[in-house]
Enzyme design. Structure first.
Site, PDB file in Angstrom:
ATOM      1  N   SER A  58      13.528 -23.593 -40.645  1.00  0.00           N
ATOM      2  CA  SER A  58      14.305 -22.521 -41.259  1.00  0.00           C
ATOM      3  C   SER A  58      15.679 -23.056 -41.639  1.00  0.00           C
ATOM      4  O   SER A  58      15.991 -24.231 -41.400  1.00  0.00           O
ATOM      5  CB  SER A  58      14.447 -21.348 -40.284  1.00  0.00           C
ATOM      6  OG  SER A  58      15.225 -21.742 -39.163  1.00  0.00           O
ATOM      7  N   LYS A  59      16.499 -22.173 -42.210  1.00  0.00           N
ATOM      8  CA  LYS A  59      17.811 -22.604 -42.705  1.00  0.00           C
ATOM      9  C   LYS A  59      18.704 -23.170 -41.605  1.00  0.00           C
ATOM     10  O   LYS A  59      19.595 -23.967 -41.885  1.00  0.00           O
ATOM     11  CB  LYS A  59      18.515 -21.431 -43.395  1.00  0.00           C
ATOM     12  CG  LYS A  59      17.882 -21.048 -44.729  1.00  0.00           C
ATOM     13  CD  LYS A  59      18.624 -19.899 -45.385  1.00  0.00           C
ATOM     14  CE  LYS A  59      17.977 -19.530 -46.722  1.00  0.00           C
ATOM     15  NZ  LYS A  59      18.649 -18.367 -47.356  1.00  0.00           N
TER      16      LYS A  59
END
Length: 464
Positions: free
Chosen positions: A238-239
């Site tokens: 994820s980010k």
């Protein structure tokens, strides 16, 4: 095997994620290896979240990676008529039914099932309920309630589901729009898709989709469910792990061939080999060689690969890719030395195009400030005298090339009874502003006689 057909079907609700890009790559490689067809389909039935900006970002990412498609892009939003036709077919055949249960009724059924320790699936109330023409309804697929639905996953092996565990899937909502699991089957069936490679978050959708294929009389494609990509902490990428958009890596100065090589190795292997050309990937790739466990995204490995491909690339190609990075730094390469010549001096030391652009700045800006610590150490009166003598020699040097420049330095050192370390660092600071740069002979050759002499005399004046 020309009848092999594979597809990539992203939802345009954001950028092209590295996980999606890897799925696209696996489909593309298998299609190219087997001489088949690669279809691009945009699954934009979620009107509220789908945007043209996301469509453009996905297409841009595919093009940057070199994943060309043979058919499409097809848009689900343009095929609602087709989906309605197949809903009506299932209703007419008694393989689907209208469900009039309200949201409140469904919630009550769900809570009761949970209280009784049962799986909270729809109980089939409307399977035999008569039509209520004025009441809102959804359309449900009449799934078999006994037996087993099984398939041989090309990656995971045999997977089985008891039909009694499966729900009567909603295939059309009360507003008339079709649902994901239904449109995917209609699209893959009518487009003749023979192999479906997708993320393993779709495994639970597969038995429901197989039952739909069978109810419609279409052949069931082969399935391969690819394990997800994890971050270094072994949680889903994820980010918070860094960039997850493919185009973000382009903007960070990565080359598409490095990204392709890295993505394919996230789960697939061929012996101990790490580096593959596109042609080698097509020749050697097989979906059966994709591992069953999740791949862990390692930014350092990607950097290593990118450095390799930068070193292997031609200076001319890299020069073209470098122009926008220089523009971001306010530099027009037309105002200085040939960019390809500059690139050639930086290839060995640059891991990304951003690093290369930063390293190229001094070639195009001669008015830089000197690094204070370097100037304090290297810019001595003795160094000024040596640099002035050097400038005089370089002014009359013919031909002005690498070997002649190196020879000039050696002659000056010999005559003055000094070592290269007593003049080289000072000249480097004069030419580049600091003590880190490519080979000093390369730098002088690329800057050219006039600019080199000007910079050396600027430093001499600064010392004075």
């Amino acid at each position: 095997m020309a009848d092999v057909r594979l597809r990539f079907a992203p939802s345009p609700t954001g950028y092209l994620h590295v996980g999606g890009a890897r799925t696209a790559l696996f489909n593309w490689l298998l299609a190219r290896k087997q001489g088949g067809t690669f279809v691009l389909r945009i699954e934009d039935t979620d009107v509220a979240r789908s945007t043209q900006e996301s469509v453009d970002a996905i297409l841009q990412g595919m093009e940057w990676l070199g994943l060309d498609w043979d058919e499409g892009p097809f848009y689900q939003s343009e095929r609602f008529g087709v989906y309605r036709e197949y809903v009506e077919k299932l209703l007419a055949a008694g393989k689907a039914y209208k469900c009039y249960c309200t949201a409140e009724e469904l919630e009550a059924k769900r809570e009761q099932a949970l209280r009784e320790g049962r799986k909270p699936k729809y109980d089939g109330t409307c399977r035999h309920r008569p039509d209520a023409p004025d009441a809102p309804y959804v359309v449900r697929f009449k799934a078999p309630q006994e037996g087993v639905t099984a398939f041989d996953d090309l990656i995971k092996g045999r997977i089985s589901f008891n039909n009694e565990e499966l729900d009567d899937l909603i295939i059309q909502r009360s507003d008339g729009t079709p649902t994901y699991n239904f449109v995917v089957v209609i699209d893959d069936a009518t487009m003749g898709i023979t192999t479906v490679i997708r993320g393993d978050d779709h495994v639970n959708n597969t038995p429901r989709q197989i039952l739909l294929y069978e109810a419609l009389g279409y052949p069931v494609p082969r399935f391969a469910h690819v394990p997800m990509i994890l971050g270094a902490d072994k949680t889903r990428l994820s980010k918070r792990h860094g960039a997850t958009s493919v185009m973000a890596y382009r903007d960070m100065g990565f080359l598409p061939e490095a990204m392709v090589n890295y993505l394919v190795r996230l789960g697939w292997s061929h012996g101990d080999e790490e580096i593959f050309s596109r042609e080698e990937l097509i020749e050697k790739f097989s979906i059966e060689a994709v591992g069953k466990s999740a791949g862990v995204f390692n930014p350092d490995k990607l950097l290593w690969l990118n450095h390799h491909y930068i070193k292997e690339s031609t200076p001319e190609r890299l020069a073209g890719l470098l122009v926008p990075f220089l523009a971001e730094r306010g530099i027009d390469p037309a105002t200085g030395p040939a960019l390809a010549a500059v690139v050639k001096t930086l290839q060995e030391r640059s891991r990304t195009l951003i690093e290369m652009a930063d390293g190229a700045i001094f070639y195009y800006r001669g008015d830089f400030a000197y690094d204070e610590a370097a100037a304090a150490k290297q810019f001595t009166p003795a160094a000024a005298q040596l640099m002035e003598r050097l400038a005089g020699r370089l002014e009359g040097l013919e031909p002005f090339g690498h070997d002649a420049i190196e020879a000039t330095f050696k002659e000056l050192c010999s005559e003055q009874g000094i070592k290269m370390g007593q003049i080289g660092p000072a000249v480097r600071v004069a030419l580049c502003g600091g003590t880190v740069s490519p080979s000093i002979y390369e730098v002088i050759e690329v800057l050219g006689r006039d600019e080199t002499v000007r910079r050396i005399r600027r430093a001499v004046a600064f010392i004075g």
